[in-house]
Design an enzyme around this catalytic site. Structure first.
Site, short mmCIF file in Angstrom:
data_model
loop_
_atom_site.label_atom_id
_atom_site.label_comp_id
_atom_site.label_asym_id
_atom_site.label_seq_id
_atom_site.Cartn_x
_atom_site.Cartn_y
_atom_site.Cartn_z
N TYR A 12 -24.24 -15.73 3.29
CA TYR A 12 -25.41 -16.25 4.02
C TYR A 12 -25.02 -17.03 5.26
CZ TYR A 12 -28.74 -14.87 0.47
OH TYR A 12 -29.54 -14.14 -0.35
N ILE A 13 -23.79 -17.62 5.21
CA ILE A 13 -23.37 -18.46 6.34
C ILE A 13 -22.33 -17.71 7.18
CG2 ILE A 13 -22.33 -20.66 6.99
CD1 ILE A 13 -25.21 -20.70 5.65
N THR A 119 -19.46 -25.90 1.87
CA THR A 119 -19.85 -27.23 1.37
C THR A 119 -18.86 -27.63 0.28
OG1 THR A 119 -22.14 -26.66 1.81
CG2 THR A 119 -21.74 -28.54 0.33
N LYS A 204 -22.69 -33.64 4.87
CA LYS A 204 -23.29 -32.36 4.47
C LYS A 204 -23.95 -32.49 3.10
CE LYS A 204 -24.47 -28.25 3.73
NZ LYS A 204 -25.67 -27.69 4.40
N ARG A 211 -32.67 -34.72 0.07
CA ARG A 211 -33.82 -33.84 -0.17
C ARG A 211 -34.05 -33.67 -1.68
NH1 ARG A 211 -36.99 -30.64 2.76
NH2 ARG A 211 -37.27 -28.44 2.22
N HIS A 242 -49.48 -42.54 5.65
CA HIS A 242 -48.81 -43.78 6.07
C HIS A 242 -47.73 -43.39 7.07
CE1 HIS A 242 -46.26 -47.29 6.09
NE2 HIS A 242 -47.13 -47.96 5.39
N ARG A 244 -44.85 -44.30 7.66
CA ARG A 244 -43.43 -44.32 7.27
C ARG A 244 -43.20 -43.78 5.86
NH1 ARG A 244 -44.55 -48.20 10.26
NH2 ARG A 244 -45.18 -49.65 8.61
N CYS A 258 -27.72 -24.81 -2.74
CA CYS A 258 -27.45 -26.02 -1.95
C CYS A 258 -27.92 -27.26 -2.70
CB CYS A 258 -28.16 -25.92 -0.61
SG CYS A 258 -27.93 -24.33 0.14
N TYR A 315 -35.69 -18.49 -5.29
CA TYR A 315 -35.63 -19.97 -5.40
C TYR A 315 -36.58 -20.64 -4.44
CZ TYR A 315 -32.56 -20.96 -1.34
OH TYR A 315 -32.04 -21.11 -0.08
N LYS A 316 -37.07 -19.87 -3.44
CA LYS A 316 -38.11 -20.41 -2.57
C LYS A 316 -38.80 -19.28 -1.87
CE LYS A 316 -35.65 -21.41 1.67
NZ LYS A 316 -35.30 -22.45 2.62
N1 SAJ Z 1 -38.40 -27.62 -2.79
C1 SAJ Z 1 -39.37 -28.33 -3.50
N2 SAJ Z 1 -40.13 -29.24 -2.84
C2 SAJ Z 1 -39.95 -29.49 -1.51
C3 SAJ Z 1 -38.97 -28.74 -0.80
C4 SAJ Z 1 -38.20 -27.82 -1.46
O1 SAJ Z 1 -39.55 -28.13 -4.71
O2 SAJ Z 1 -40.68 -30.33 -0.96
C5 SAJ Z 1 -37.54 -26.68 -3.51
C6 SAJ Z 1 -37.63 -25.26 -3.01
O3 SAJ Z 1 -38.65 -24.56 -3.73
C7 SAJ Z 1 -36.24 -24.71 -3.34
C8 SAJ Z 1 -35.34 -25.93 -3.20
O4 SAJ Z 1 -36.18 -27.07 -3.26
O5 SAJ Z 1 -36.19 -24.28 -4.70
C9 SAJ Z 1 -34.51 -25.96 -1.91
O6 SAJ Z 1 -35.37 -25.75 -0.88
P1 SAJ Z 1 -34.96 -26.07 0.67
O7 SAJ Z 1 -36.17 -25.89 1.47
O8 SAJ Z 1 -34.25 -27.34 0.76
O9 SAJ Z 1 -34.01 -24.87 1.05
P2 SAJ Z 1 -32.45 -24.57 1.07
O10 SAJ Z 1 -31.76 -25.09 -0.14
O11 SAJ Z 1 -32.38 -23.11 1.35
O12 SAJ Z 1 -31.85 -25.31 2.40
C10 SAJ Z 1 -31.26 -26.55 2.36
C11 SAJ Z 1 -31.53 -27.22 3.71
N3 SAJ Z 1 -31.12 -28.59 3.65
C12 SAJ Z 1 -31.96 -29.55 4.12
O13 SAJ Z 1 -33.08 -29.28 4.55
C13 SAJ Z 1 -31.46 -30.95 4.09
C14 SAJ Z 1 -30.74 -26.50 4.78
O14 SAJ Z 1 -30.86 -27.20 6.02
C15 SAJ Z 1 -29.28 -26.47 4.40
O15 SAJ Z 1 -28.47 -25.88 5.41
C16 SAJ Z 1 -29.14 -25.66 3.14
O16 SAJ Z 1 -29.87 -26.37 2.10
C17 SAJ Z 1 -27.68 -25.54 2.79
O17 SAJ Z 1 -27.17 -24.39 2.95
O18 SAJ Z 1 -27.05 -26.55 2.48
#
Ligand code: SAJ
Length: 421
Positions: A12-13, A119, A204, A211, A242, A244, A258, A315-316
């Site tokens: 993917y990367i 990572t 990283k 998140r 709000h 903040r 990730c 996963y999303k």
């Molecule tokens: N999810 C939730 N609630 C949210 C956001 C996400 O339940 O509010 C879930 C999603 O359904 C998913 C998981 O979290 O299952 C991860 O979702 P994600 O949107 O964080 O997607 P990733 O894992 O593909 O991407 C993340 C990103 N990291 C950040 O936003 C800090 C991306 O920028 C990174 O490059 C990537 O991980 C990575 O490769 O590390």
């Protein structure tokens, strides 16, 4: 300045990064041990679903700027972008990084650059990569420049983010950091921040851990709101008014390679200190069981074998990746309790229980679960479903459907994070 580059790991990367360097004037050798990836690349094809990537790869393969190889070759710069999955006991599996680093040692020459993108836990470059690279006989920092440059791209918009996101480069010394910056500056338009390798490594992981912890907070809020009899989605929407406050979204769990992985790298190195981080991971990993319990409660009065139709297993939303998907864990729980299962996912080619269309999948089903908010699921014809399903019940785990529309069509609508009325 045009460089010859060797990118080890075309996932993917690695693959989008190889394409990006190739289309910005470099000669790139893409290296992977997976024959399927190499065969596809030789034909200018890609096996991952990422917008615009196929066109870019095709063009760079045809132009000769990007070639596939199973072995590394001599080059000016080497980038290691192989997976660092989690072992069963939640430790970083560095075996692919070790293999990739050892594979380039025979090809290293004076003045070369080596960048790790995978990572990795803190200390990987200093204590894991460098000892292997020293076998080349080259002096680190003087004859061989080494650093860490993690990616931050979001699957589904990788090519845009590769160019426009800010980046962090951790050099084993200042000169290495500067040389790596010169390399990435050929396509990165975002800011490039230079630091040491340990800081870059932890940044990283911390970005994803931030998140994951915030999603865990939202998921715990969902459980609390069900318990106190309110609607977590409304609570979060109002709280985020709000200036903040930025509470994330609850869901059926956190997947991907990730967020579901990186926080464990911090726990591994700081088991006594990383307590909130560990608890957040456990909270997110508890969501498939929480959703399963809701399903059992909804169907408690259903007689006979129960059939559950699951919408989405990735996963999303709107990607084809099922790695660490919490929905797979939910399906395992349904299997364990002998439920009949049908699955619909337009982004996934093959999966057990997969049925092409929703109406067919929902036939004689007792419950429809919205597990992934794929855009295709906005088009569902609930009038038609009402005729097919045994019980007209919907469980929405992403606050994705319009409750009023569904209830007007005779369905009972349940929502994660909202007490059952
Ligand atoms: N999810 C939730 N609630 C949210 C956001 C996400 O339940 O509010 C879930 C999603 O359904 C998913 C998981 O979290 O299952 C991860 O979702 P994600 O949107 O964080 O997607 P990733 O894992 O593909 O991407 C993340 C990103 N990291 C950040 O936003 C800090 C991306 O920028 C990174 O490059 C990537 O991980 C990575 O490769 O590390």
């Amino acid at each position: 300045m045009k460089q010859k580059m060797c990118i080890i790991g075309l996932g993917y990367i690695g693959l989008p990064t190889a394409a990006m360097f190739a289309c910005n004037g470099h000669k790139v050798i893409g290296v992977d041990t997976n024959n399927k990836i190499i065969d596809a690349l030789e034909k200018g094809e890609v096996i991952i679903k990422e917008p615009y990537l196929k066109n870019m790869i095709e063009q760079e393969v045809v132009s000769g700027n990007l070639t596939a190889s199973k072995e590394p070759q001599e080059a000016d710069a080497f980038i290691i972008a192989v997976p660092t999955p989690l072992t069963k006991d939640k430790k970083a599996d560095m075996s692919l990084v070790k293999k990739a680093t050892e594979s380039i040692v025979p090809y290293l020459r004076k003045g070369n650059i080596v960048v790790l993108e995978s990572t990795s836990p803190t200390g990987t470059v200093k204590n894991f990569i460098i000892p292997i690279l020293k076998k080349s006989g080259l002096k680190i920092g003087e004859e061989l420049y080494v650093g860490y440059c993690p990616e931050r791209v979001l699957p589904g918009q990788i090519l845009f983010e590769l160019v426009n996101n800010n980046r962090i480069i951790g050099g084993i010394d200042r000169k290495s950091a500067e040389k790596i910056k010169d390399l990435y500056q050929t396509f990165v338009k975002g800011e490039i921040y230079l630091t040491d390798t340990t800081t870059a490594e932890i940044c990283k992981i911390v970005e994803n851990t931030y998140r994951d912890v915030n999603i865990a907070f939202a998921n715990e809020l969902a459980k609390i709101c069900e318990n106190i009899g309110t609607d977590v989605w409304r609570v979060i929407k109002l709280c985020n008014k709000h200036p903040r406050v930025n509470i994330h979204q609850p869901g059926p769990g956190v997947g991907g390679h990730c967020l579901a992985v990186d926080p464990w790298f911090i726990v591994e190195k700081n088991p006594e200190l990383a307590r909130i981080i560990k608890l957040a991971r456990e909270t997110n990993d508890s969501m498939p069981q929480f959703i399963f319990n809701k399903i059992e409660n909804i169907l408690k009065n259903t007689k006979g074998a129960k059939k559950v139709t699951i919408l989405g297993i990735t996963y999303k939303a709107n990607i084809d990746d099922t790695r660490e998907s919490p929905i797979i864990n939910l399906i395992k729980l349904l299997e364990k309790h002998n439920h009949k299962i049908s699955v619909v996912d337009p982004c996934v080619k093959e999966f057990r229980y997969k049925v092409e269309n929703v109406a067919e999948a929902a036939k004689d089903s007792n419950l429809l679960v919205l597990a992934v908010n794929h855009k295709d699921f906005k088009e569902i014809d609930f009038d038609n479903l009402a005729k097919k399903m045994r019980n007209k019940i919907v469980l929405d785990t992403r606050n994705y459907f319009d409750k009023n529309i569904i209830e007007r069509k005779g369905f009972k609508y349940y929502l994660l994070g909202k007490a059952n009325e």
